[in-house]
Scaffold this motif. Structure first.
Motif: not given
Length: 544
Positions: A129-147
């Motif tokens: 029903k819900a997605a988990g966290g991002y796979r790596s710190r690099q993806e987390w950083f890229a998604k924070s910029r996209r946010l």
């Protein structure tokens, strides 16, 4: 709580609200094409100017502003052309406003999805029903910029929506961007210019009931003579009285031509649009009118002869015929289409697949087709499915809106009802309950075929599963299977099978087991037959 969402009931979809037919303008002379180009270019410039004024008004639009715009356009065109141009500007602004709101909703969904995943630890597993966290710190950083990018874009769109500001490109934004990528599009600058100007021409007029032949601006007589009311700046090109230009070639509508002729002869409103196809170098005219809404037939009447259930996919329609009890009949059918190429090719592919489907329904004698009420507006976003790019492309490729509009219009003409079904869990439950039982050595059943069976059973009101759970011990028939194929109100669904007269073997006499299914005729414990003798005895006198 099971966590499953509530499934909405099926309903009969309403028919189309209008009709549009198109034909080619053949054997046009050079003068005819010259007049069409001049009129279209002149009115197109006026339409661009009026649309700019309408977008500048924004939410401050009022009837006085509309009247002022019409007064400005009337001297250089005509009163009816001015009305057609201003109405088209209103429709274009309203369409852009709806698209802007849909874009805002999409941005809000993307921002919420990214923020929810960023709040979870890196590498956290998700659920169904819900997605988990991002796979790596690099993806987390890229998604924070996209946010941050999406949040800035969302604030800008919200501010524009509150101010009533919309962005409209007459001729299309895609074609405007193609100007900067001519090599990739395979066009020269001259070819692009011809296409750009043709898309920005304005040659359309709404109909008027009570006027001659249903339209005073663009008129087509019952014998096919097409004439155009020329703008005031081009009156010297007229070849007919009252500032009109009559084309040399006659117009003939093959599809629904009789219906169109009846409306024209009765002076009922018919709208016309003349457009030029630059790829084929051809001129076309489209006639359209509104039709009164038809009363939808009851759901029970539509399902009286069974139903054909259809599962919509990216490259084919999986269909299966079901009888009134929800049992699949015969073999499944698949109607393939190819959605690559131009928009005209894709539309033709969908139309041909639906034509074959409707012909099969008519041949089977079925009066209803069940389809899912699909809407992938919120299911194909980039933030919802993330890395599953192929899955997003698969969902985007399913022609939900185009197929739904085409099927409603074509089925209404053939007298077949369309039943819309809630799409919740049809693929999952269909594969769970019907995929394996319907697969044989000579028939390979796919998950899409099983989903079609689930769709049809839901349209008929039957449960998707094949059988209900057996009753507990010491009740009914001691954990025997109880069928769910028939409706609960059908008499005899819980009774034994009727006895066929005649012996089944040589050692059995005729009528030997005539009362085998009558429990009251047998002397069993706790049955009424055991107490019938006691109930028939005369009561003893109390004096004895």
């Amino acid at each position: 709580m099971s966590g499953l969402r509530e499934v909405a009931g099926p309903f009969v979809a309403s028919g189309p609200a209008g009709v549009a037919i198109r034909t080619r303008l053949k054997h046009l002379t050079a003068q005819d094409e010259k007049v069409l180009v001049l009129v279209g270019a002149h009115l197109g410039s006026l339409a661009s100017r009026d649309l700019k004024t309408r977008c500048a008004d924004g939410l401050g639009f009022c009837a006085d502003r509309w009247a002022a715009r019409k007064r400005e356009l009337t001297p250089v065109s005509s009163a009816r052309w001015a009305g057609a141009i201003t109405r088209a500007s209103h429709d274009q602004w309203a369409l852009a406003r709806r698209c802007q709101l849909a874009h805002i909703h999409s941005l809000e969904a993307g921002v919420a999805a990214i923020a929810r995943r960023l709040a979870q630890p890196v590498g956290a597993k998700g659920s169904k029903k819900a997605a988990g966290g991002y796979r790596s710190r690099q993806e987390w950083f890229a998604k924070s910029r996209r946010l941050h990018v999406l949040q800035d874009r969302l604030e800008r769109e919200r501010a524009g929506h509150r101010a009533g500001t919309v962005h409209v490109v007459r001729g299309g934004k895609r074609l405007a961007r193609t100007r900067h990528h001519l090599d990739a599009a395979g066009l020269t600058e001259a070819q692009w210019r011809v296409r750009w100007e043709a898309e920005r021409w304005f040659l359309q007029a709404d109909g008027e009931s009570g006027k001659r032949y249903g339209n005073e601006t663009i008129r087509i007589t019952p014998d096919g003579r097409l004439s155009i009311k020329l703008p005031a700046a081009l009156k010297e090109l007229a070849n007919a009285p009252h500032g009109r230009y009559v084309l040399t070639a006659p117009v003939r509508f093959t599809h629904r031509g009789i219906e169109w002729a009846d409306r024209v002869e009765a002076n009922r409103a018919v709208a016309y649009r003349i457009h030029y196809d630059t790829d084929r170098n051809r001129w076309y005219v489209t006639a359209s009118w509104q039709v009164p809404p038809r009363a939808t037939i009851p759901l029970e009447a539509a399902l009286a002869h069974g139903v054909i259930a259809v599962d919509t996919n990216a490259d084919h329609l999986a269909a299966w015929r079901l009888d009134v009890h929800g049992n699949p009949i015969g073999n499944p059918r698949r109607f393939f289409y190819d959605l690559s190429g131009t928009a005209g090719h894709r539309d033709a592919q969908v139309r041909h697949a639906l034509t074959r489907l409707l012909h099969w329904a008519k041949a089977c004698g079925v009066a209803a087709i069940a389809v899912e009420d699909l809407d992938f507006a919120a299911e194909k976003t980039r933030e919802k499915h993330g890395r599953r790019k192929r899955f997003r492309q698969l969902i985007s490729g399913i022609p939900t809106s185009r197929l739904r509009a085409r099927l409603s219009a074509m089925a209404d003409a053939t007298g077949i009802a369309i039943i819309a079904v809630d799409p919740a869990y049809t693929s999952k439950w269909g594969a769970q309950h019907w995929h394996k039982p319907l697969t044989t050595k000579t028939r390979k059943t796919t998950r899409h075929d099983a989903a079609a069976v689930a769709i049809g059973r839901r349209a008929q009101g039957h449960p998707i599963r094949r059988r209900t759970a057996p009753p507990p011990h010491d009740q009914s028939d001691r954990a025997g299977h109880r069928t769910a194929q028939a409706r609960p109100d059908i008499p005899g669904r819980e009774e034994p099978r009727p006895r066929i007269p005649g012996p089944r073997t040589r050692s059995v006499r005729t009528g030997c087991e005539a009362n085998a299914g009558n429990q009251n005729a047998q002397h069993r414990s706790e049955r009424s037959a055991e107490h019938e003798l006691w109930q028939r005895q005369d009561s003893l006198p109390l004096s004895l």
